[in-house]
Design a protein around this motif. Structure first.
Motif, PDB file in Angstrom:
ATOM      1  N   THR A  53    -103.354  -3.176  39.240  1.00 24.82           N
ATOM      2  CA  THR A  53    -102.617  -4.001  40.019  1.00 24.82           C
ATOM      3  C   THR A  53    -102.226  -3.610  41.258  1.00 24.82           C
ATOM      4  O   THR A  53    -102.133  -2.464  41.526  1.00 24.82           O
ATOM      5  N   ALA A 106     -99.113  -5.215  42.799  1.00 20.08           N
ATOM      6  CA  ALA A 106     -98.067  -6.160  42.554  1.00 20.08           C
ATOM      7  C   ALA A 106     -97.754  -6.632  43.630  1.00 20.08           C
ATOM      8  O   ALA A 106     -97.158  -7.956  43.785  1.00 20.08           O
ATOM      9  N   HIS A 164     -98.942  -7.430  46.209  1.00 22.09           N
ATOM     10  CA  HIS A 164     -99.846  -8.688  46.719  1.00 22.09           C
ATOM     11  C   HIS A 164    -100.454  -9.778  45.704  1.00 22.09           C
ATOM     12  O   HIS A 164    -101.213 -10.453  45.748  1.00 22.09           O
ATOM     13  N   GLY A 165     -99.996  -9.282  44.331  1.00 22.41           N
ATOM     14  CA  GLY A 165    -100.522 -10.356  43.198  1.00 22.41           C
ATOM     15  C   GLY A 165    -101.791  -9.766  42.732  1.00 22.41           C
ATOM     16  O   GLY A 165    -102.160 -10.487  41.804  1.00 22.41           O
ATOM     17  N   VAL A 224    -102.520  -9.339  38.565  1.00 28.77           N
ATOM     18  CA  VAL A 224    -101.310  -9.608  37.858  1.00 28.77           C
ATOM     19  C   VAL A 224    -101.906 -10.737  36.611  1.00 28.77           C
ATOM     20  O   VAL A 224    -101.198 -10.519  35.650  1.00 28.77           O
ATOM     21  N   ASN A 231     -91.785  -9.865  39.416  1.00 29.47           N
ATOM     22  CA  ASN A 231     -91.678 -10.906  40.471  1.00 29.47           C
ATOM     23  C   ASN A 231     -92.955 -11.966  40.195  1.00 29.47           C
ATOM     24  O   ASN A 231     -92.979 -13.114  40.514  1.00 29.47           O
ATOM     25  N   ARG A 232     -94.061 -11.277  40.203  1.00 31.03           N
ATOM     26  CA  ARG A 232     -95.232 -11.783  40.271  1.00 31.03           C
ATOM     27  C   ARG A 232     -95.602 -12.616  39.017  1.00 31.03           C
ATOM     28  O   ARG A 232     -96.104 -13.604  39.092  1.00 31.03           O
ATOM     29  N   ARG A 287     -89.090 -14.552  43.035  1.00 36.56           N
ATOM     30  CA  ARG A 287     -88.355 -13.408  43.162  1.00 36.56           C
ATOM     31  C   ARG A 287     -87.096 -13.527  42.398  1.00 36.56           C
ATOM     32  O   ARG A 287     -86.020 -14.052  42.830  1.00 36.56           O
TER      33      ARG A 287
END
Length: 293
Positions: free
Chosen positions: A94, A96, A98-99, A102, A147-148, A153
Motif C-alpha cells: 500500500t 496509504a 495516497h490510498g 487499500v 483513515n483510508r 480522517r
C-alpha cells in the motif's frame, strides 16, 4: 563487518513509558480481536517486524501490509512479494498516504469476516462485525491506513512517531470495526542493526538516537547495497543528489566531507539534512533491506 560495528554498541535505546502502557492495553484488547493487520515499512520489512507479534496474533487471521510502496523500486517490491509468498504469507502493498492498495486490504478483512461469521453460524450464534486491530511500529503509516479504510480522517496521523496514544474502536462499516493502537516498539531492540534502520526511516522516537551516527550508518548502508545489488537501486543516489562521490569514504568520512562541501563544516546540520532527504524520498526509491537470498 556489520553495519553497527563501527558505531557505539547500543547506539539506540528508548522505551518511553507510554509505549509500555500501550503494549499492556493492547494485550488486554487482543482477546476481543478477530483479525490483525500488521503494518510494516516497505523500505525495511524485516526491521519493522515486531518480535512479539506471532505470540500476540496466536491463531487469529493476520493480514500483512507493506506500506510506503512508493518509496521502493517496483522490482524490489516484486522480490519482497515472492519472499513472503514463499513463507506462506500474502503481503498487501500500500501507499496509504495516497490510498493505493487499500481496497485490497479492506477486501482481505471482509473475507476474514465471512469466515468468522460462518463459524459463528455453525455454532448457532448471530453474525457480527469483524473486529480488527492495526499493529506496527510508530510512524509506519497505520493511521494513514485507517483513515483510508474509513474514507475520512478520524485518526490524527502525524509524521511524529508515537502520536497515537489511546486505544479506541473505530467503526468502518457494518462489517468491520477497527481498534486503533499506538505504535508498539519492543521492550529492547537487541538487534542494533535493525534499530539503526528504524532510526533512519524515522520509525522510532527521535530522542533515542544521534543524528550524525545514524546519517553515517545510512551512507554505509547505501554504499553496501549499491555493491550488493546496484542493479535494483537508483544509480548512485548520493552522488546524484549531492555531486560528491561516496565511494572513497566511510559513512562518517563522507558525512564530514559533505559538511565541508555543502554546509561550511556543520556536521550536525548535514546529518539532519541527509536524513530528511532520505525520508522525503529525495534520494530516489531507495530500500534499506533486500530479501535474504
Amino acid at each position: 563487518m556489520g553495519l553497527t560495528d563501527n558505531y557505539k554498541l547500543n547506539l539506540i535505546q528508548w522505551y518511553p513509558g507510554h509505549i509500555a502502557k500501550a503494549e499492556k492495553n493492547l494485550k488486554e484488547q487482543l482477546s476481543r480481536v478477530d483479525v490483525v493487520f500488521e503494518v510494516r515499512d516497505a523500505r525495511i520489512p524485516l526491521a519493522t517486524h515486531h518480535p512479539q507479534i506471532d505470540e500476540w496474533v496466536g491463531n487469529k487471521a493476520r493480514i500483512l501490509v507493506l506500506n510506503r510502496l512508493d518509496m521502493i523500486p517496483p522490482q524490489v517490491r516484486s522480490l519482497w512479494i515472492d519472499y513472503f509468498q514463499n513463507r506462506g504469507e500474502v503481503p498487501y502493498c500500500t501507499n496509504a498516504q495516497h490510498g493505493q492498495g487499500v481496497v485490497g486490504v479492506a477486501k482481505a478483512a471482509q473475507a476474514a469476516g465471512v469466515e468468522l461469521n460462518q463459524r459463528r453460524r455453525d455454532r448457532g450464534m448471530l453474525p457480527r462485525a469483524v473486529r480488527a486491530v492495526v499493529i506496527g511500529f510508530p510512524n509506519v503509516g497505520k493511521s494513514a491506513l485507517i483513515n483510508r479504510l474509513l474514507g475520512k480522517r478520524v485518526v490524527e496521523s502525524a509524521a511524529r512517531p508515537g502520536v497515537t496514544r489511546q486505544l479506541r474502536w473505530v467503526r468502518i462499516s457494518d462489517q468491520l470495526e477497527l481498534l486503533d493502537a499506538p505504535g508498539v516498539i519492543p521492550v529492547k531492540l537487541g538487534n542494533q542493526e535493525a534499530a539503526v534502520k528504524l532510526a533512519i526511516c524515522d520509525d522510532i522516537g527521535q530522542a533515542s538516537y544521534d543524528n550524525q551516527l545514524v546519517a553515517a550508518a545510512l551512507i554505509d548502508l547505501v554504499n553496501s547495497l549499491q555493491e550488493q545489488a546496484g542493479e535494483l537501486l537508483p544509480k548512485s543516489p548520493l552522488y546524484a543528489r549531492y555531486e560528491l562521490d561516496p565511494t572513497p569514504h566511510t559513512g562518517e568520512g563522507y558525512l564530514h566531507a559533505l559538511a565541508e562541501y555543502r554546509h561550511k563544516g556543520d556536521v550536525e546540520r548535514t546529518a539532519r539534512h541527509l536524513l530528511t532527504d532520505y525520508r522525503k524520498g529525495l534520494l530516489g526509491t531507495l530500500p534499506l533491506e533486500l530479501p535474504p537470498m
